[in-house]
Enzyme design. Structure first.
Site, PDB file in Angstrom:
ATOM      1  N   CYS A   1       0.806  -1.224   0.000  1.00 57.45           N
ATOM      2  CA  CYS A   1       0.000   0.000   0.000  1.00 57.45           C
ATOM      3  C   CYS A   1       0.840   1.275   0.000  1.00 57.45           C
ATOM      4  O   CYS A   1       0.296   2.373  -0.123  1.00 57.45           O
ATOM      5  CB  CYS A   1      -0.937  -0.006   1.207  1.00 57.45           C
ATOM      6  SG  CYS A   1      -1.945  -1.492   1.303  1.00 57.45           S
TER       7      CYS A   1
ATOM      8  N   HIS B   1      -2.687   7.773   6.000  1.00 64.47           N
ATOM      9  CA  HIS B   1      -2.962   6.466   5.398  1.00 64.47           C
ATOM     10  C   HIS B   1      -4.367   6.045   5.815  1.00 64.47           C
ATOM     11  O   HIS B   1      -5.136   5.565   4.993  1.00 64.47           O
ATOM     12  CB  HIS B   1      -1.902   5.465   5.845  1.00 64.47           C
ATOM     13  CG  HIS B   1      -1.976   4.167   5.122  1.00 64.47           C
ATOM     14  ND1 HIS B   1      -1.908   4.080   3.746  1.00 64.47           N
ATOM     15  CD2 HIS B   1      -2.110   2.890   5.577  1.00 64.47           C
ATOM     16  CE1 HIS B   1      -1.997   2.810   3.386  1.00 64.47           C
ATOM     17  NE2 HIS B   1      -2.119   2.072   4.467  1.00 64.47           N
TER      18      HIS B   1
ATOM     19  N   GLU C   1      -0.915   5.067  13.503  1.00 67.19           N
ATOM     20  CA  GLU C   1      -0.558   6.242  12.704  1.00 67.19           C
ATOM     21  C   GLU C   1      -0.691   7.515  13.517  1.00 67.19           C
ATOM     22  O   GLU C   1       0.114   8.446  13.383  1.00 67.19           O
ATOM     23  CB  GLU C   1      -1.428   6.316  11.449  1.00 67.19           C
ATOM     24  CG  GLU C   1      -0.939   7.362  10.455  1.00 67.19           C
ATOM     25  CD  GLU C   1      -1.647   7.302   9.112  1.00 67.19           C
ATOM     26  OE1 GLU C   1      -1.139   7.921   8.157  1.00 67.19           O
ATOM     27  OE2 GLU C   1      -2.705   6.659   9.014  1.00 67.19           O
TER      28      GLU C   1
ATOM     29  N   LYS D   1      -9.506   8.241   2.388  1.00 70.90           N
ATOM     30  CA  LYS D   1      -9.983   6.885   2.136  1.00 70.90           C
ATOM     31  C   LYS D   1     -11.410   6.706   2.632  1.00 70.90           C
ATOM     32  O   LYS D   1     -12.103   5.761   2.244  1.00 70.90           O
ATOM     33  CB  LYS D   1      -9.074   5.856   2.798  1.00 70.90           C
ATOM     34  CG  LYS D   1      -7.727   5.660   2.106  1.00 70.90           C
ATOM     35  CD  LYS D   1      -6.937   4.524   2.766  1.00 70.90           C
ATOM     36  CE  LYS D   1      -5.593   4.293   2.080  1.00 70.90           C
ATOM     37  NZ  LYS D   1      -4.630   5.389   2.330  1.00 70.90           N
TER      38      LYS D   1
ATOM     39  N   HIS E   1      -9.776   2.175  -0.082  1.00 72.03           N
ATOM     40  CA  HIS E   1      -8.322   1.982  -0.091  1.00 72.03           C
ATOM     41  C   HIS E   1      -7.903   1.435  -1.451  1.00 72.03           C
ATOM     42  O   HIS E   1      -8.150   0.270  -1.770  1.00 72.03           O
ATOM     43  CB  HIS E   1      -7.936   1.012   1.022  1.00 72.03           C
ATOM     44  CG  HIS E   1      -6.470   0.881   1.249  1.00 72.03           C
ATOM     45  ND1 HIS E   1      -5.514   1.445   0.419  1.00 72.03           N
ATOM     46  CD2 HIS E   1      -5.762   0.243   2.232  1.00 72.03           C
ATOM     47  CE1 HIS E   1      -4.314   1.170   0.870  1.00 72.03           C
ATOM     48  NE2 HIS E   1      -4.432   0.431   1.965  1.00 72.03           N
TER      49      HIS E   1
ATOM     50  N   PHE F   1       1.592  -3.344   3.927  1.00 66.82           N
ATOM     51  CA  PHE F   1       1.876  -4.684   4.428  1.00 66.82           C
ATOM     52  C   PHE F   1       3.363  -4.980   4.268  1.00 66.82           C
ATOM     53  O   PHE F   1       3.972  -4.656   3.244  1.00 66.82           O
ATOM     54  CB  PHE F   1       1.096  -5.733   3.634  1.00 66.82           C
ATOM     55  CG  PHE F   1      -0.333  -5.945   4.090  1.00 66.82           C
ATOM     56  CD1 PHE F   1      -0.939  -5.100   4.990  1.00 66.82           C
ATOM     57  CD2 PHE F   1      -1.070  -7.014   3.590  1.00 66.82           C
ATOM     58  CE1 PHE F   1      -2.252  -5.302   5.396  1.00 66.82           C
ATOM     59  CE2 PHE F   1      -2.380  -7.236   3.989  1.00 66.82           C
ATOM     60  CZ  PHE F   1      -2.977  -6.384   4.894  1.00 66.82           C
TER      61      PHE F   1
END
Length: 415
Positions: free
Chosen positions: A163, A304, A315, A336, A341, A403
């Site tokens: 991502c 994110h 985050e 998002k 996403h 990831f």
């Protein structure tokens, strides 16, 4: 001295629209692009919603015969790239082909091609595998197709860091231009992974929101205590990045300066970010140092913000560690909540949104933020539910966490 890099062109297709203008209008309105999945039959699936690109007609940008040789993510990349080059006042005929490169971040590639080809393999044997399966499904074909479409002969690279792919692609492009290897780079990301296997595989990982099938627009709710997972999105966002003097010499429209990038690894877990936020905080620190700014210079951060419990809290912790008290003074939002996403394309789309926010002096909202998850430390100013006007938005950043523990952060400044 570093060669300065500026943004001179923008292009995108997203769940909110098939152009920069449509996408940005949706962001300002706080409109969700998430709805029922139409790309496959969801009867047997626990998750039936996604942020699909809608009413997409690839023939606006690519010859139909050529488009049939492209996976969906490649078609998105071609559309966004063509838009960005035109927005930069360039064309296939006027690009300096030998001094221009392409870097596209892509987390997955042509999943729909993989699924269809594997089905034919298992149902009818190896002789029935479609001949173009490999050149359509591999991730590098986004950059390859764009190179052929626009006649660009510099390096055409694909970066795969889950991502964080397109944020890291932008960072690599920044370094490439600064080094003098090229004068211009078409950089961003593309993803088209709303497929049965993809939705099913992420579902069994327990990462997707599954309780909002009857109310899709409410499903992505970053930093809210009722969040339960992310919503799959798709699309592409591409930026024309250019050395400053090169852009001035050709009289280019300049959106802003691409001032800094920072990248790190958590070295922690294959899917989960480090709850401490240490790796992400270091990426923010490196990005600010690269941009030669202090935390107090930063005014907005596009998070994110996936709408998963572990991401949103870690985050937030990362911002507090890297920015100190400034974390409570800046605006933070997750777009998002509106786009879903978009995996490998997410970072470049959110960078584009940052640039438009700075251009129009608007803080994008985090929609569906009704009850901030204070219990898990989500106590910053996330611009809940409605966009806010900024007096003079001059410095913004965007972060992506992938990831495998990939962290990337980019910083943009007004010229």
């Amino acid at each position: 001295m570093k060669r300065r890099v500026v943004v001179t062109g923008l292009g995108c297709v997203s769940p909110l629209g098939n152009s920069v203008e449509e996408t940005w209008a949706g962001i300002k309105e706080g409109r969700s692009g998430i709805d029922k999945i139409t790309l496959f039959d969801t009867t047997d699936f626990s998750v039936k919603i996604a942020g699909e690109v809608k009413n997409f007609d690839v023939s606006q940008w690519v010859d139909k015969k050529e488009a049939r040789k492209m996976a969906r993510f490649c078609q998105f990349a071609a559309a966004a790239s063509t838009q960005a080059i035109a927005d930069a006042g360039l064309s296939k005929e006027t690009i300096d082909a030998n001094r221009t490169s392409i870097i596209i971040g892509c987390g997955i590639g042509g999943f729909e091609i993989t699924e269809g080809s594997m089905k034919k393999y298992f149902d009818a044997g190896p002789s029935r595998i479609p001949p173009l399966s490999i050149p359509m499904l591999i991730g590098n074909e986004g950059a390859g197709n764009v190179s052929m479409l626009l006649g660009i002969k510099g390096p055409s690279w694909t970066l795969q860091t889950a991502c964080a792919s397109s944020t890291d692609a932008l960072g690599l492009a920044l370094d490439q231009i600064r080094s003098g290897r090229v004068d211009m780079c078409l950089a961003g990301g593309a993803e088209g992974a709303v497929t049965g296997f993809s939705i099913g595989a992420f579902s069994v990982l327990k990462t997707l929101a599954s309780s909002y099938n009857d109310n899709p627009s409410k499903a992505s709710r970053p930093f809210d205590k009722d969040r339960e997972g992310f919503v799959m999105g798709e699309g592409s966002s591409m930026l024309v990045l250019e050395e400053y003097e090169h852009a001035k010499a050709r009289g280019a429209k300049i959106y802003c300066e691409f001032a800094g990038y920072g990248g790190t690894s958590d070295a922690y877990h294959i899917t989960s970010p480090d709850p401490s936020g240490d790796g992400g905080a270091l990426a923010v620190k490196f990005a600010l140092e690269d941009a030669e700014i202090k935390p107090e210079d930063l005014q907005y951060y596009n998070a994110h913000g996936t709408s998963t419990s572990v991401n949103d809290s870690s985050e937030t912790a990362m911002l507090k560690k890297s920015l100190g008290e400034q974390a409570y003074k800046i605006k933070v939002s997750s777009t998002k909540s509106m786009t879903g996403h978009c995996l490998g394309a997410a970072g470049a789309l959110e960078a584009l949104i940052c640039i438009k926010a700075m251009q129009d002096n608007i803080y994008p909202p985090t929609i569906n933020l009704d009850n901030p998850d204070l219990e898990h430390g989500c106590d910053l100013d996330y611009v809940p539910n409605k966009a806010q006007k900024a007096d003079d938005l001059r410095c913004v950043a965007s972060g992506s966490l992938g990831f495998g523990g990939h962290n990337g952060v980019v910083v943009f400044k007004k010229i």
